[in-house]
Design a protein around this motif. Structure first.
Motif, mmCIF file in Angstrom:
data_model
loop_
_atom_site.group_PDB
_atom_site.id
_atom_site.type_symbol
_atom_site.label_atom_id
_atom_site.label_comp_id
_atom_site.label_asym_id
_atom_site.label_seq_id
_atom_site.Cartn_x
_atom_site.Cartn_y
_atom_site.Cartn_z
ATOM 1 N N ALA A 96 -7.732 32.838 27.805
ATOM 2 C CA ALA A 96 -8.375 33.699 26.816
ATOM 3 C C ALA A 96 -9.392 34.609 27.490
ATOM 4 N N VAL A 97 -10.207 34.036 28.358
ATOM 5 C CA VAL A 97 -11.190 34.845 29.091
ATOM 6 C C VAL A 97 -10.481 35.962 29.843
ATOM 7 N N LEU A 98 -9.386 35.576 30.511
ATOM 8 C CA LEU A 98 -8.649 36.548 31.313
ATOM 9 C C LEU A 98 -8.132 37.687 30.433
ATOM 10 N N VAL A 99 -7.562 37.333 29.289
ATOM 11 C CA VAL A 99 -7.000 38.354 28.406
ATOM 12 C C VAL A 99 -8.103 39.279 27.903
ATOM 13 N N ILE A 100 -9.215 38.679 27.514
ATOM 14 C CA ILE A 100 -10.330 39.500 27.021
ATOM 15 C C ILE A 100 -10.810 40.435 28.114
ATOM 16 N N GLU A 101 -11.017 39.861 29.303
ATOM 17 C CA GLU A 101 -11.412 40.653 30.453
ATOM 18 C C GLU A 101 -10.467 41.843 30.616
ATOM 19 N N TRP A 102 -9.188 41.508 30.602
ATOM 20 C CA TRP A 102 -8.164 42.513 30.857
ATOM 21 C C TRP A 102 -8.228 43.625 29.808
ATOM 22 N N GLY A 133 -7.430 31.277 37.727
ATOM 23 C CA GLY A 133 -8.687 31.509 38.425
ATOM 24 C C GLY A 133 -8.583 32.702 39.359
ATOM 25 N N VAL A 134 -7.491 32.742 40.135
ATOM 26 C CA VAL A 134 -7.279 33.873 41.040
ATOM 27 C C VAL A 134 -7.224 35.161 40.229
ATOM 28 N N ALA A 135 -6.462 35.119 39.128
ATOM 29 C CA ALA A 135 -6.307 36.324 38.314
ATOM 30 C C ALA A 135 -7.649 36.752 37.724
ATOM 31 N N ALA A 136 -8.406 35.788 37.234
ATOM 32 C CA ALA A 136 -9.680 36.133 36.599
ATOM 33 C C ALA A 136 -10.602 36.820 37.602
ATOM 34 N N ILE A 137 -10.644 36.312 38.825
ATOM 35 C CA ILE A 137 -11.520 36.916 39.831
ATOM 36 C C ILE A 137 -11.001 38.296 40.216
ATOM 37 N N ALA A 138 -9.668 38.390 40.428
ATOM 38 C CA ALA A 138 -9.110 39.676 40.862
ATOM 39 C C ALA A 138 -9.310 40.740 39.795
ATOM 40 N N LEU A 183 -21.961 39.388 42.121
ATOM 41 C CA LEU A 183 -22.912 38.758 41.199
ATOM 42 C C LEU A 183 -22.192 38.170 39.996
ATOM 43 N N LEU A 184 -21.269 38.968 39.437
ATOM 44 C CA LEU A 184 -20.607 38.495 38.228
ATOM 45 C C LEU A 184 -19.653 37.346 38.506
ATOM 46 N N THR A 185 -18.982 37.383 39.684
ATOM 47 C CA THR A 185 -18.108 36.255 40.011
ATOM 48 C C THR A 185 -18.917 34.973 40.100
#
Ligand SMILES: Nc1ncnc2c1ncn2[C@@H]1O[C@H](COP(=O)(O)OP(=O)(O)OP(=O)(O)O)[C@@H](O)[C@H]1O
Ligand SMILES: Nc1ncnc2c1ncn2[C@@H]1O[C@H](COP(=O)(O)OP(=O)(O)OP(=O)(O)O)[C@@H](O)[C@H]1O
Ligand SMILES: [Mg+2]
Ligand SMILES: [Mg+2]
Lengths: 345, 508, 302, 312
Positions: free
Chosen positions: A23-29, A287-292, A316-318
């Motif tokens: 969910a975090v990843l999708v929102i980020e994206w 995790g890799v995707a979220a950071i990238a 900083l954000l990572t």
């Protein structure tokens, strides 16, 4: 982890950490898609939303993704491998030397490089299992050793370049729509996923992570299993070295410096417990995707680019994301602890 | 207020103490009190809530509801350090020691006053530790690191701590579980000394004869509830069991049906320098239960570890069905048909973080999943069968090993090894910490396995168990197998052999 | 809209590039441009690529780059060119087809022989000396070392290079290395630092060892970081082109390229207040490196 | 059976290196360069004492390098604004203690794994510093250098401070109750809780302590030269962790002492100058560092194996 025991299983799997991370990843994206895509001042459609950019993100994250993949089984066994970044550098140099100075063909040199990766992992494995040394110390030593060997082989000076285009294809071109290395990464992900989640080997990694003694008493071949994860990590690091060399078109002794920290960050962000036992390959992938995505997405925001500090801000954000994820993941256990140790009154 | 007999106010009172762990209701409103100068036994099946009750008393757990009154003071928010200040000392079921530190320091950390900036007097520490160890009859060096001690030796250190604390309330959670009768006698003397000096003692044990020998009153717990407190003098063996289990239990050991079989396991002059096993000769037959007795540190566990490939033998021959073998790892031993249920179940027997089904199938991966491919359905089914057969009390096959009580963990550990369908089963303290009901259940299972043709080696420090179950009894001392006695020997002969007073004719 | 020029150093924390930025800022102000200045915090070819991508996203008009690695950056630069973004390089060149001009502050040969000649002058062309470099693997350092070796073999056979020690761009490490070099080589006459944190590090070591004047210190560095040591007589001279001018010239060239005022084939170029510069092929030449010493160092404030 | 085998073997290894140097490159033993070397390592020694405590308490802190940078730059900026050193020093220590307290709060308060927490704070501090300082050196006023004393006095002051801190830590860890609590917590936090120690407080305070020490070390480094670089301290964490574990402190907590760590630090700190004196090419240095770390632990591993047989 978050769900209580008496909920139905579908709800439990819905509330697991990986889903939250997704969910975090999708929102980020979506956020970056929205704010990071624009027609720029030159009239080009640019930014996060372009296919090119997405492919670039993919290409840039493959090496760290591979190392994170390599580290997942290692961390599941409650181990750690700090040497993967250095081993990547060593393998890149070995590959360059075999091809350039050794006059071997690319496939032979690549195959030998994978063998060297396996040997590097084997050195870690041998010291850790045969002598029962803590992985952190052993790989801290090989972290220096591998990088040092890479520097010694090249005397710090030689950079191998001018690889044939057939090899560069591996790191710079697309095949069936996706960048070539993304296919390799995908393949490795599937293999490691199967290994970790669908085989008795993966099961034994977890057992060893929770209780190495318990695993020994249960007749599991602990030494062999632990060796496997480090050797596998070495092989994957060698593969990452090939991809790295192909992407940049050069092999140099400083290849992959600092990658181990990114990889560990990705694994831990993916929900794998640094104490072993708990975690999943899916989590690592996320995790890799979220950071990238975070890193590249930020770099697509005009505001951030104009601040001239995309790297610092994403760093900083990572870090902050990692802390938030950890805290979130720890809340249930923390609450449980509170409940056990404080009166409910 | 009820007007009871004119007793002085109790040292400790618990009123309607309750404690939940997630969904598990470990205690539901238990009343309990302890008088000065009495030994108050706590009794109950595995998982009845005994350990939880005493953890509330020592401040290790906070109750969800209820009241704790110590010396007339009602306490909320009791912590371990506060409990210590109030004079409560405890020997936990799992020794809570510091494995990397020496015995002297372990004792010092428990007993010395608080005060973070205080100087440490090392020689005083050692001296005090030595005195306490002598007092509880432990032949240990204060300088030894605790990690090198065996379980019973660690238990002795715990006892020394409790004795040294000069506490007014001493809690003992199965202190004798791994002690042999000599240390046990020593411990009883210590307990009686404490009692006569006005200390109140809460004593938990599954061995009823100990309770009758030692306790003044007994409180029985069942499913987290107190089912009554009785004066020991006023109650019988059978009555107690009935209170505990809610039904009659046949306490007799099931009769042997062993008539002789082929030799399955043979040891010839087996030596292992690393673990001190010395020239062991032994032959065990199919269908036979071979009991191994001995004092603490006699080397029985070490012998089992040699057989199981954990500390491979460096000399001598081990034969299975006449074929020489040399197990160099547990994995190899399992493949040869050996199974070993270890004595330290929390560290070796079950993986606390994994569910029961995974724990049960752990040793049979190659057989259950021949292509290394997991089949979760088959695993679940197998686990359910064992949970039913061994009557494991749990929320289901997915419940974590750590959520089970000690006895139920033992059953899971046993299930794991039964699942391997071994030829030779080595049991190390199989009923240590197991309640009477489950104990007779386990005995029945062991008998059945023997009848089905297994060769069983049963290590136990529970002398009646050895005498009741064994077809032959081996006695170990100092890493040597010093005597092999027939199954119907009496306790004296076994103890004499274990202590080294045995003469040649005793064995004949 | 205002033109937007992006400038990328090899590493942006480096004082050398910060001083370039000062000149660039001045030029941008004069010309009324928006200037972006970003780069990796450590010298890293992969990160340079990513930043170029960011600028393509933003659609800047000109990208100016000091390339950490020729091959590494060129693909990204070509991509920028394809999008109509002009590219010029400064300080360190990329492949010729990936940029239109290179603002050449000094050739590696020029730097190397300049340093070597200065060293020889100070030592009387004989005796032992040692070098402190940034990292073992940094590309420009390797190149300079190569030419220093050549110059040494060619012109100063009586001088002996006893060691090359990396300091990882850390001043403190440079100091430790210099201390060890001096005690290991008692006949050492000169320390040469070819990275900017190395010069004050070496100077501090010489000063603490009480060997001021006995062991000479030279290197590539900024006047501001070395002024104190030059005045104390510890450091004899610091060599550098006028870095501010490099930044200034680069931005002027970039602007001219963007406005199509500077085309291939030109032979000279006028950059604002600095006057006219010679163009050789596609290299805009800044001129000879400058040697700062006690007599002139106070005239420079970068 | 010797509990202090690792400490002894590291000391022996150090002795061997020193002997080799005496035989092959006697120039290594010159008073002034040695004093200089030791002075340069004095701040590292201070941080190492803190790291030893942290690892004994079964935690790890990989953010010390970044903390060191932040404290250095912070202290440098204060000094540049004209603060006297007597004010800068406590300010730097407070800064460090604050950063340590943040780590400690996350680790002890929220029970997060220290290796990950400090990985995150390491990145965040480093990048935050980059963001603010952009790599620029901070020039210090003259009166800061050597505390305004002469160079030799200043050097001896620093060495003296570091050594007395080492002595203090050694004494504290062996003879003061709180020091033994650190061991107890590192051995088994739950057992410590049951023994009436509050493990979370111990952990928290250890992190605060190492933060304060890092601030002290930063100041000790600050006075050694007239300018300070923001990159200062990068890689410090690996150096001190390597020293501590090579010196026999068990990464699993509860075992080891600062003396062994001190020997480990000296051994590792000797390598680079020793190679310079032996005229070994620089590109061998990392490989040799790695070999030394591995050899030190392998020797111990072989011994353990020999002692225990197959025991686990
Ligand atoms: N930390 C815990 N988390 C969850 N459940 C627990 C925990 N501790 C105990 N329980 C549960 O509480 C119940 C009571 O356990 P307890 O250990 O008090 O039993 P016991 O009477 O001491 O048994 P035994 O004789 O086997 O030692 C059991 O069902 C157990 O599974
Ligand atoms: N890990 C170890 N390392 C060194 N010695 C050990 C270790 N474990 C046990 N020992 C020693 O080996 C001897 C025998 O061990 P142990 O006490 O387990 O025997 P045992 O007869 O099985 O006793 P019990 O079954 O009553 O616990 C003891 O003297 C003990 O101190
Ligand atoms: Mg219990
Ligand atoms: Mg035993």
């Amino acid at each position: 982890m978050i769900a209580a025991k008496n909920q139905p299983s579908w709800l439990r799997s819905l509330l697991c950490y990986e889903t939250l991370l997704l969910a975090v990843l999708v929102i980020e994206w979506l956020i970056f898609y929205h704010y990071g895509t624009s027609t720029n001042r030159r009239g080009h459609l640019v930014g996060f939303g372009t296919l090119d950019r997405q492919f670039d993100i993919l290409r840039h994250s493959c090496e760290i993704g591979l190392l994170a993949l390599a580290l997942t089984p290692v961390i599941l066994t409650a181990g750690i491998d700090l040497s993967v970044g250095s081993l990547l550098g060593l393998c890149a140099i070995v590959f360059g030397k075999l091809w350039h100075d050794g006059g071997l063909s690319i496939p032979v040199a690549a195959a030998l490089t994978l063998v060297v990766g396996a040997m590097g992992g084997g050195l870690n494995a041998g010291l850790i299992t045969a002598l029962r040394l803590p992985p952190l110390i052993v790989t801290l030593g090989t972290y220096s050793l591998f990088r040092g060997l890479a520097e010694a082989i090249t005397q710090g000076a030689v950079t191998y370049t001018d690889f044939p285009s057939g090899f560069l294809f591996l790191g710079q071109e697309r095949w069936n729509g996706l960048p070539m290395q993304a296919w390799l990464f995908l393949l490795m992900t599937v293999l490691v996923w199967i290994l970790v989640h669908r085989t008795t080997w993966g099961r034994s990694f977890r057992v060893i992570g929770f209780s190495p003694e318990g695993a020994r008493y249960a007749g599991l071949p602990v030494e062999r299993r632990v060796s496997i994860v480090y050797i596998l990590a070495g092989i994957i690091a060698a593969l990452a070295a090939l991809i790295y060399t192909a992407r940049l078109g050069q092999a140099k002794a400083d290849a992959g410096t600092g990658y181990e920290l990114f990889a560990i960050t990705a694994v831990v962000l993916g929900g794998t417990s640094i104490f072993g036992g708990r975690g999943s390959v899916t989590g690592t992938l996320l995790g890799v995707a979220a950071i990238a995505v975070l890193k590249n997405g930020l770099a697509c925001l005009p505001v951030v680019i104009r601040l001239n500090a995309a790297e610092e801000i994403s760093g900083l954000l990572t870090g902050a994301l990692l802390l938030v994820a950890l805290t979130g993941n720890a809340i249930p256990t923390f609450l449980k602890y509170l409940r056990a140790h404080r009166p409910a009154r | 207020m009820l007007s009871g007999p004119p007793t002085p106010p109790p040292l400790l009172t618990l009123r309607r103490a309750a404690k939940n762990f997630g969904g598990v209701r470990a205690l539901r409103g238990v009343d309990f009190d302890l008088q000065a100068g009495e030994v108050h036994a706590l009794l109950g099946e595995n998982g009845a809530g005994k350990s939880t009750l005493i953890k509330i008393i020592t401040g290790a757990h906070q109750p969800d509801a209820g009241e704790i009154i110590v010396a007339g003071r009602s306490l909320t928010g009791l912590t371990p350090s506060l409990a210590q200040q109030l004079g409560i000392a405890c020997i936990y079921q799992q020794p809570a020691l510091f494995p990397d530190l020496t015995v002297a320091e372990n004792i010092g950390l428990r007993l010395e006053p608080a005060g973070s900036m205080r100087r440490i007097n090392w020689s005083l520490r050692r001296q005090r530790a030595q005195e306490l160890l002598t007092r509880v009859g432990a032949d240990l060096s204060p300088e030894a690191e605790v990690r090198t001690l065996s379980m019973p030796e660690q238990q002795l250190v715990e006892i020394a701590c409790a004795v040294g604390a000069g506490a007014r309330i001493v809690v003992m959670d199965e202190p004798t579980a791994s002690l042999t009768s000599r240390e046990q006698d020593r411990l009883f003397t210590v307990v009686r000394e404490l009692r006569s000096s006005g200390v109140g003692i809460i004593y938990i044990s599954h061995r009823l004869d100990e309770i009758f020998a030692l306790a003044d009153r007994v409180t029985v717990l069942r499913d987290g509830e107190s089912v009554g407190t009785h004066a020991v003098r006023a109650i019988t063996h059978a009555g107690l069991i009935k209170l505990m289990v809610g039904r009659e239990v046949d306490q007799l050991y099931p009769p042997t049906e062993f008539t002789g079989g082929e030799i399955v396991l043979e040891l010839r002059d087996v030596d292992c320098a690393a673990s001190g096993v010395n020239h062991v000769n032994l032959a065990v037959r199919a269908g036979e239960i071979f009991g191994l007795a001995g004092l603490v540190g006699a080397g029985r566990t070490e012998l089992a570890r040699v057989l199981f490939g954990l500390t491979p033998a460096d000399r001598g021959e081990i034969l299975i069905q006449g074929r020489p073998i040399a197990p160099r790892s547990p994995a190899a031993a399992v493949a040869l048909g050996l199974a070993y249920v270890p004595e330290d179940r929390r560290r070796h027997g079950v993986v606390l973080e994994l569910p029961i089904d995974q724990n049960i199938t752990m040793a049979i991966h190659p057989r259950l999943f021949p292509n290394a491919w997991l089949k979760l359905g088959a695993e679940q089914k197998l686990a359910l069968d064992f949970i039913r057969d061994l009557a494991v009390k749990c929320a289901g096959p997915q419940a974590l090993g750590g959520s089970l009580s000690g006895g139920n963990q033992q059953k899971v550990s046993l299930a794991r090894w039964l699942a391997t369908q071994p030829k030779i089963l080595i049991l190390d303290e199989p009923t240590q910490g197991v309640d009477v009901g489950a104990k007779s259940e386990i005995h029945r299972i062991i008998r059945q396995l023997a009848k089905a043709g297994l060769a069983v080696i049963m290590i136990s420090s529970d002398l009646p168990e050895i005498l009741g179950m064994s077809d032959r009894i081996g006695v170990m001392r100092g890493g040597k197998l010093t005597a092999i006695l027939p199954g119907q020997s009496d306790a004296h002969a076994v103890m004499a052999a274990a202590l080294g007073q045995e003469s040649e004719k005793g064995a004949a | 809209a205002k033109l937007m020029i992006a400038m990328m150093p090899k590493s942006k924390g480096n004082a050398y590039f910060i001083s370039c930025k000062h000149g660039a800022d001045r030029a941008a102000k004069e010309l009324g441009f928006e200037l972006l200045f970003d780069g990796p915090t450590d010298s890293n070819a992969a990160k340079q690529n990513e930043i170029v991508e960011n600028w393509i996203t933003l659609g800047v008009d000109v990208i100016t780059v000091a390339a950490e690695n020729k091959q590494g950056i060129s693909t990204a630069l070509r991509k920028a060119q394809k999008q109509g973004i002009k590219v010029i390089t400064f300080d360190a060149d990329a492949l010729p087809d990936a940029r239109s001009f290179f603002v050449n502050q000094a050739t590696p040969q020029g730097i190397a022989s300049g340093l070597m000649d200065e060293a020889a002058r100070l030592c009387g062309a004989e005796g032992e000396f040692a070098i402190i470099s940034a990292t073992l693997t940094a590309g420009n350092q390797r190149e300079w070392l190569k030419y220093i070796d050549e110059r040494l073999a060619e012109k100063y056979p009586k001088m002996k290079l006893v060691a090359v020690r990396p300091c990882d761009d850390l001043k403190d490490k440079a100091q430790s290395e210099a201390t060890a070099l001096m005690s290991a080589n008692p006949r050492l006459k000169l320390l040469m630092a070819i990275c900017s944190p190395g010069v004050p590090g070496a100077a501090e070591a010489v000063k603490q060892a009480g060997k001021t004047g006995q062991v000479k210190v030279i290197g590539l560095g900024l006047p501001s970081e070395n002024r104190r040591y030059v005045h104390e007589g510890v450091t004899d001279s610091v060599m550098l082109w006028k870095t501010e001018d490099l930044g200034y010239l680069t931005i002027y060239a970039a602007a001219a390229v963007a406005r199509d005022e500077l085309k291939p084939g030109a032979t000279s170029f006028k950059a604002g207040s600095l006057g006219t510069f010679e163009i050789k092929g596609d290299n805009i030449l800044l001129g000879q490196p400058f040697i700062f010493n006690r007599s002139n160092i106070d005239q420079f404030d970068f | 059976m010797n509990r202090y085998f690792r400490e002894i073997s590291v000391t022996v290894a150090l002795g061997l290196v020193l002997l080799v140097m005496a035989a092959c490159a006697p120039s290594f033993y010159q008073a002034q360069p040695l004093l200089s070397l030791i002075t340069r390592e004095a701040p590292t020694l201070v941080v190492m004492c803190g790291m030893a405590l942290i690892i004994i308490s079964r935690q790890i802190d990989i953010s010390v390098g970044s903390q060191f940078s932040v404290c250095s730059i912070g202290a440098g900026l204060l000094a540049a604004r004209g603060w006297p050193l007597v004010a800068v020093l406590p300010a730097a220590m407070m800064m460090g203690a604050g950063l340590g307290a943040f780590n400690g709060w996350l680790i002890a308060g929220l029970r997060l794994p220290s290796i990950v927490v400090t990985l995150a704070t390491m990145v965040m501090l480093r990048q935050g510093l980059n963001l603010l300082q952009q790599g620029a050196f901070v020039n210090l006023p003259d009166n800061v250098q050597w505390f305004g004393l002469s160079q030799t006095t200043g050097q001896w002051t620093l060495v003296g401070t570091a050594l007395s801190l080492l002595l203090g830590c050694g004494f504290f860890m062996r003879h003061v109750a709180a020091g033994r609590w650190v061991y107890a917590v590192g051995t088994d936090a739950e057992a410590a809780r049951l023994a009436g120690i509050r493990p979370q407080w111990v952990t928290f305070l250890v992190f605060v302590f190492v933060g304060a020490l890092t601030g002290l070390a930063a100041t000790m480094n600050l006075v050694q030269s007239p300018q300070i670089q923001p990159l200062v301290g990068s890689g410090l964490e690996l150096k001190v962790i390597a020293a501590v574990v090579v010196g026999g402190v068990a990464i699993s907590g509860g075992r080891g002492n600062v003396w062994g760590a001190f020997a480990g630090l000296l051994l590792l700190a000797c390598v680079s100058p020793a190679l310079t004196h032996l005229h070994v090419e620089a590109y061998w240095e990392k490989a040799i560092q790695g070999m030394i770390i591995l050899l030190a632990v392998v020797a111990d591993g072989l011994r353990q194996r020999g002692l225990k047989g197959g025991h686990g």
